[in-house]
Design an enzyme around this catalytic site. Structure first.
Site, short mmCIF file in Angstrom:
data_model
loop_
_atom_site.label_atom_id
_atom_site.label_comp_id
_atom_site.label_asym_id
_atom_site.label_seq_id
_atom_site.Cartn_x
_atom_site.Cartn_y
_atom_site.Cartn_z
N ASN A 208 0.88 -1.16 0.00
CA ASN A 208 0.00 0.00 0.00
C ASN A 208 0.92 1.22 0.00
O ASN A 208 1.71 1.39 0.93
CB ASN A 208 -0.85 -0.06 1.28
CG ASN A 208 -1.61 1.20 1.58
OD1 ASN A 208 -1.78 2.05 0.70
ND2 ASN A 208 -2.07 1.32 2.81
N LYS B 46 -0.02 4.34 0.15
CA LYS B 46 -0.60 5.46 0.92
C LYS B 46 -0.51 6.76 0.10
O LYS B 46 -0.65 6.72 -1.11
CB LYS B 46 0.11 5.56 2.27
CG LYS B 46 0.12 4.22 2.99
CD LYS B 46 0.53 4.26 4.41
CE LYS B 46 0.52 2.84 4.97
NZ LYS B 46 0.79 2.77 6.40
N HIS C 218 -8.80 0.26 5.69
CA HIS C 218 -7.44 0.41 6.26
C HIS C 218 -7.51 1.23 7.54
O HIS C 218 -8.37 2.12 7.66
CB HIS C 218 -6.52 1.09 5.25
CG HIS C 218 -5.09 1.14 5.70
ND1 HIS C 218 -4.61 2.14 6.50
CD2 HIS C 218 -4.07 0.27 5.51
CE1 HIS C 218 -3.34 1.89 6.77
NE2 HIS C 218 -2.98 0.78 6.19
N GLU D 128 -5.91 3.66 8.61
CA GLU D 128 -5.86 5.12 8.45
C GLU D 128 -7.22 5.66 7.97
O GLU D 128 -7.60 6.78 8.31
CB GLU D 128 -4.70 5.49 7.50
CG GLU D 128 -3.36 5.25 8.19
CD GLU D 128 -2.22 4.86 7.27
OE1 GLU D 128 -2.31 5.07 6.05
OE2 GLU D 128 -1.21 4.33 7.80
N GLU E 38 -3.98 -6.00 10.33
CA GLU E 38 -3.04 -4.90 10.52
C GLU E 38 -3.31 -4.25 11.88
O GLU E 38 -4.14 -3.33 11.96
CB GLU E 38 -3.21 -3.88 9.40
CG GLU E 38 -2.98 -4.48 8.03
CD GLU E 38 -2.47 -3.44 7.05
OE1 GLU E 38 -1.40 -3.66 6.49
OE2 GLU E 38 -3.13 -2.41 6.87
N GLY F 250 3.03 1.93 10.34
CA GLY F 250 3.61 3.23 10.07
C GLY F 250 4.87 3.53 10.86
O GLY F 250 5.35 2.71 11.66
N SER G 249 4.53 -2.69 9.78
CA SER G 249 5.99 -2.65 9.98
C SER G 249 6.68 -3.95 9.59
O SER G 249 7.64 -4.38 10.23
CB SER G 249 6.33 -2.28 11.43
OG SER G 249 5.92 -0.95 11.71
P1 13P Z 1 3.97 -0.10 7.22
O1 13P Z 1 4.57 -1.38 6.66
O2 13P Z 1 4.69 1.11 6.73
O3 13P Z 1 3.83 -0.18 8.69
O4 13P Z 1 2.50 0.03 6.61
C1 13P Z 1 1.67 -1.09 6.58
C2 13P Z 1 0.36 -0.76 6.00
O5 13P Z 1 -0.32 0.15 6.44
C3 13P Z 1 -0.11 -1.57 4.86
O6 13P Z 1 -1.42 -1.26 4.56
#
Ligand code: 13P
Length: 262
Positions: A10, A12, A96, A98, A168, A174, A214
């Site tokens: 992703n 973002k 997601h 976020e 997740e 993040g 992560s």
């Molecule tokens: P990170 O791997 O940067 O933590 O992000 C994971 C994510 O949000 C995948 O949708």
């Protein structure tokens, strides 16, 4: 048939159109020789990059980071399934963390989007995960069950085979996140699998269940080894083609042994 291994990223709100095109060309070059019978590689760029991305994605499936549950109308700022189909999207990311925690999306919204994605021929990639507070209160399992039961309401067992689910944990995602320890991720994946089987019977056992939060070169192997992990959903560590490719090279042999030869 071997179980499908899904490895995706992703992006973002990160890359511009030019950056997305350069990234996808490089990633497609690196991964072009990988057998695809039981491997699904995907990338989810920004909406504005999707059109250009579809011209150069090669063997990499493209996803959208969000989608409206309506086809047309007075929904300022939303993107419709018809528009996504026009630009070659095959996966729609839904719920997601976020979207849920910054933009207030609910399980009910996620559910409308899942049903809409299925009815338009997309693969819904439903993301679920508990917050740090919910984990501290000891209600992570309940939250995961609720997110799946509500988010997948009305999906038939026949359509369950078209779903992908990503676990997740919100606290793992993040720059400020801490990756889940493999033991913890393994427990939660088992809860998710049990819930999917309770919802869909044998079809629930076949739904690809991805871990995200992560993921990096060091932890991808131990996470891939977990019995109920069928793939990885990666952010930052996959945003350089070579970095993503190294993770793919590390985990593919593990998934081949777990799932049977590609
Ligand atoms: P990170 O791997 O940067 O933590 O992000 C994971 C994510 O949000 C995948 O949708």
């Amino acid at each position: 048939m071997a179980k499908m291994c899904c490895l995706g990223s992703n992006n973002k709100m990160t890359m511009t159109i030019r950056e997305t095109v350069d990234y996808l060309r490089a990633l497609d070059f690196l991964t072009a020789q990988l057998p695809r019978e039981s491997l699904r590689l995907f990338f989810i760029p920004s909406f504005t990059a999707l059109s250009a991305a579809s011209a150069c994605a090669g063997g990499i499936d493209l996803g959208a980071q969000n989608m409206c549950w309506e086809e047309r109308g007075q929904f300022t700022g939303e993107v419709s399934p018809l528009m996504l189909r026009e630009v070659g999207v095959s996966i729609v990311e839904i719920g997601h963390s976020e979207r849920r925690h910054i933009f207030g999306e609910t399980d009910e919204m996620a559910n409308r989007k899942v049903l809409c994605a299925l009815s338009h021929g997309f693969t819904p990639l439903l993301c679920v995960g508990e917050t740090a507070e919910q984990r501290a209160c000891g209600i992570a399992d309940e939250i995961l069950r609720i997110q799946l039961i509500r988010g997948l309401r009305g999906v038939s067992a026949a359509d369950a085979g078209r779903l992908v689910v990503a676990y997740e944990p919100v606290w793992a995602i993040g720059a400020g996140g801490t990756p889940a320890a493999p033991d913890y991720a393994g427990e939660k994946h088992a809860v998710l699998r049990q819930t999917l089987c309770a919802l869909f019977g044998p079809a629930g056992a076949e739904i690809p269940l991805l871990y995200g939060g992560s993921v990096n070169l060091e932890n991808c192997g131990p996470l891939a080894l977990l019995p109920e992990v069928d793939g990885l959903f990666i952010g930052r560590s996959a945003w350089e083609p070579a970095g993503f490719y190294r993770i793919i090279q590390t985990v593919l042999p593990i998934f081949k042994i777990k799932n049977g030869p590609c």
